[in-house]
Design a protein around this motif. Sequence first.
Motif, mmCIF file in Angstrom:
data_model
loop_
_atom_site.group_PDB
_atom_site.id
_atom_site.type_symbol
_atom_site.label_atom_id
_atom_site.label_comp_id
_atom_site.label_asym_id
_atom_site.label_seq_id
_atom_site.Cartn_x
_atom_site.Cartn_y
_atom_site.Cartn_z
ATOM 1 N N ARG A 111 41.419 33.918 49.552
ATOM 2 C CA ARG A 111 40.736 33.113 48.528
ATOM 3 C C ARG A 111 40.656 33.843 47.181
ATOM 4 N NH1 ARG A 111 38.836 28.750 51.310
ATOM 5 N NH2 ARG A 111 38.203 29.076 53.445
ATOM 6 N N VAL A 112 41.761 34.498 46.821
ATOM 7 C CA VAL A 112 41.845 35.191 45.535
ATOM 8 C C VAL A 112 41.921 34.153 44.427
ATOM 9 C CG1 VAL A 112 43.302 36.681 44.101
ATOM 10 C CG2 VAL A 112 42.916 37.249 46.509
ATOM 11 N N LYS A 113 41.064 34.303 43.434
ATOM 12 C CA LYS A 113 41.032 33.363 42.310
ATOM 13 C C LYS A 113 41.290 34.051 40.972
ATOM 14 C CE LYS A 113 38.472 29.827 44.485
ATOM 15 N NZ LYS A 113 39.449 29.120 45.209
ATOM 16 N N LEU A 114 40.882 35.316 40.825
ATOM 17 C CA LEU A 114 41.042 36.058 39.576
ATOM 18 C C LEU A 114 41.825 37.337 39.844
ATOM 19 C CD1 LEU A 114 37.395 35.725 38.190
ATOM 20 C CD2 LEU A 114 39.412 34.444 37.439
ATOM 21 N N TRP A 115 42.560 37.785 38.837
ATOM 22 C CA TRP A 115 43.347 39.008 38.948
ATOM 23 C C TRP A 115 42.815 40.078 38.026
ATOM 24 C CZ3 TRP A 115 48.082 35.683 37.536
ATOM 25 C CH2 TRP A 115 48.454 34.889 38.618
ATOM 26 N N PRO A 116 42.972 41.315 38.382
ATOM 27 C CA PRO A 116 43.310 41.754 39.724
ATOM 28 C C PRO A 116 42.102 41.642 40.648
ATOM 29 C CG PRO A 116 42.868 43.673 38.381
ATOM 30 C CD PRO A 116 42.756 42.461 37.488
ATOM 31 N N THR A 117 42.392 41.403 41.899
ATOM 32 C CA THR A 117 41.384 41.461 42.945
ATOM 33 C C THR A 117 41.796 42.565 43.898
ATOM 34 O OG1 THR A 117 40.774 39.128 42.807
ATOM 35 C CG2 THR A 117 40.316 40.241 44.886
ATOM 36 N N LEU A 118 40.901 43.517 44.124
ATOM 37 C CA LEU A 118 41.120 44.624 45.057
ATOM 38 C C LEU A 118 40.300 44.347 46.305
ATOM 39 C CD1 LEU A 118 40.612 47.594 42.574
ATOM 40 C CD2 LEU A 118 42.743 46.428 43.132
ATOM 41 N N ILE A 119 40.950 44.378 47.463
ATOM 42 C CA ILE A 119 40.274 44.128 48.732
ATOM 43 C C ILE A 119 40.530 45.313 49.643
ATOM 44 C CG2 ILE A 119 40.073 42.619 50.734
ATOM 45 C CD1 ILE A 119 41.107 40.332 48.932
ATOM 46 N N LEU A 120 39.453 45.933 50.115
ATOM 47 C CA LEU A 120 39.558 47.062 51.034
ATOM 48 C C LEU A 120 39.455 46.548 52.463
ATOM 49 C CD1 LEU A 120 39.794 50.150 51.301
ATOM 50 C CD2 LEU A 120 37.285 50.228 51.280
ATOM 51 N N ARG B 135 35.290 43.952 48.154
ATOM 52 C CA ARG B 135 36.280 43.637 47.123
ATOM 53 C C ARG B 135 35.701 43.868 45.745
ATOM 54 N NH1 ARG B 135 38.352 37.649 47.645
ATOM 55 N NH2 ARG B 135 38.469 38.226 49.824
ATOM 56 N N VAL B 136 36.597 44.096 44.811
ATOM 57 C CA VAL B 136 36.251 44.271 43.403
ATOM 58 C C VAL B 136 37.200 43.378 42.612
ATOM 59 C CG1 VAL B 136 36.244 45.878 41.456
ATOM 60 C CG2 VAL B 136 35.441 46.631 43.684
ATOM 61 N N ILE B 137 36.646 42.674 41.641
ATOM 62 C CA ILE B 137 37.444 41.774 40.810
ATOM 63 C C ILE B 137 37.407 42.268 39.368
ATOM 64 C CG2 ILE B 137 37.686 39.395 39.986
ATOM 65 C CD1 ILE B 137 36.271 38.585 42.656
ATOM 66 N N ARG B 138 38.592 42.414 38.797
ATOM 67 C CA ARG B 138 38.780 42.812 37.397
ATOM 68 C C ARG B 138 38.051 44.099 37.008
ATOM 69 N NH1 ARG B 138 39.068 37.058 34.079
ATOM 70 N NH2 ARG B 138 41.072 36.489 34.970
ATOM 71 N N PRO B 139 38.302 45.184 37.729
ATOM 72 C CA PRO B 139 37.663 46.441 37.327
ATOM 73 C C PRO B 139 38.269 46.964 36.030
ATOM 74 C CG PRO B 139 39.272 46.865 39.032
ATOM 75 C CD PRO B 139 39.186 45.363 38.872
ATOM 76 N N THR B 140 37.427 47.481 35.144
ATOM 77 C CA THR B 140 37.906 48.065 33.886
ATOM 78 C C THR B 140 37.565 49.548 33.800
ATOM 79 O OG1 THR B 140 35.870 47.398 32.780
ATOM 80 C CG2 THR B 140 37.749 45.895 32.607
ATOM 81 N N ILE B 141 36.738 50.017 34.732
ATOM 82 C CA ILE B 141 36.386 51.438 34.825
ATOM 83 C C ILE B 141 36.501 51.852 36.290
ATOM 84 C CG2 ILE B 141 34.879 51.434 32.779
ATOM 85 C CD1 ILE B 141 32.477 51.231 34.704
ATOM 86 N N ALA B 142 36.469 53.148 36.535
ATOM 87 C CA ALA B 142 36.682 53.660 37.886
ATOM 88 C C ALA B 142 35.509 53.417 38.833
ATOM 89 C CB ALA B 142 36.993 55.154 37.819
ATOM 90 N N LYS B 143 34.283 53.376 38.319
ATOM 91 C CA LYS B 143 33.108 53.328 39.197
ATOM 92 C C LYS B 143 33.130 52.199 40.226
ATOM 93 C CE LYS B 143 28.083 53.640 39.402
ATOM 94 N NZ LYS B 143 28.153 53.518 40.820
ATOM 95 N N PRO B 144 33.421 50.954 39.860
ATOM 96 C CA PRO B 144 33.437 49.908 40.898
ATOM 97 C C PRO B 144 34.477 50.169 41.992
ATOM 98 C CG PRO B 144 33.578 48.930 38.698
ATOM 99 C CD PRO B 144 33.673 50.401 38.535
ATOM 100 N N ILE B 145 35.586 50.804 41.620
ATOM 101 C CA ILE B 145 36.629 51.112 42.603
ATOM 102 C C ILE B 145 36.139 52.231 43.518
ATOM 103 C CG2 ILE B 145 39.030 51.791 42.945
ATOM 104 C CD1 ILE B 145 39.505 50.741 40.014
#
Length: 110
Positions: free
Chosen positions: A70-79, A88-98
């Motif tokens: 059910r990916v809707k936005l890019w990038p979507t990261l799913i562990l 999952r994290v959607i549209r990370p712009t910094i390292a912390k959420p990852i």
Amino acid sequence: MQMNETYTGNAPSRAEVDAMEGLTLLEFGTDWCGHCRAAQAPLARVLTDQELRHLKIEDGPGRPLGRSFRVKLWPTLILMRQGEELGRVIRPTIAKPIVDLLSKAGAAAD
């Protein structure tokens, strides 16, 4: 582990992803997506020296793997671990959420 640089159009099936052993980070997006390009530097910093599989999968309409998650936005990261979504994290712009995502599995180093 070194991260994959380009999105592949040859995505595994959902059954293949669910059967993968260990930790897998799925990254859904496209090479032309501005949000995807913005996420690459923080993602590269975080993935350096990580022991996990990184699958960089081209997504879009009609792509079955992205639709199964059910990916809707890019990038979507799913562990994933052995077929289970850990987060999952959607549209990370910094390292912390990852980093926070990977820490859910004990995979990230502080």
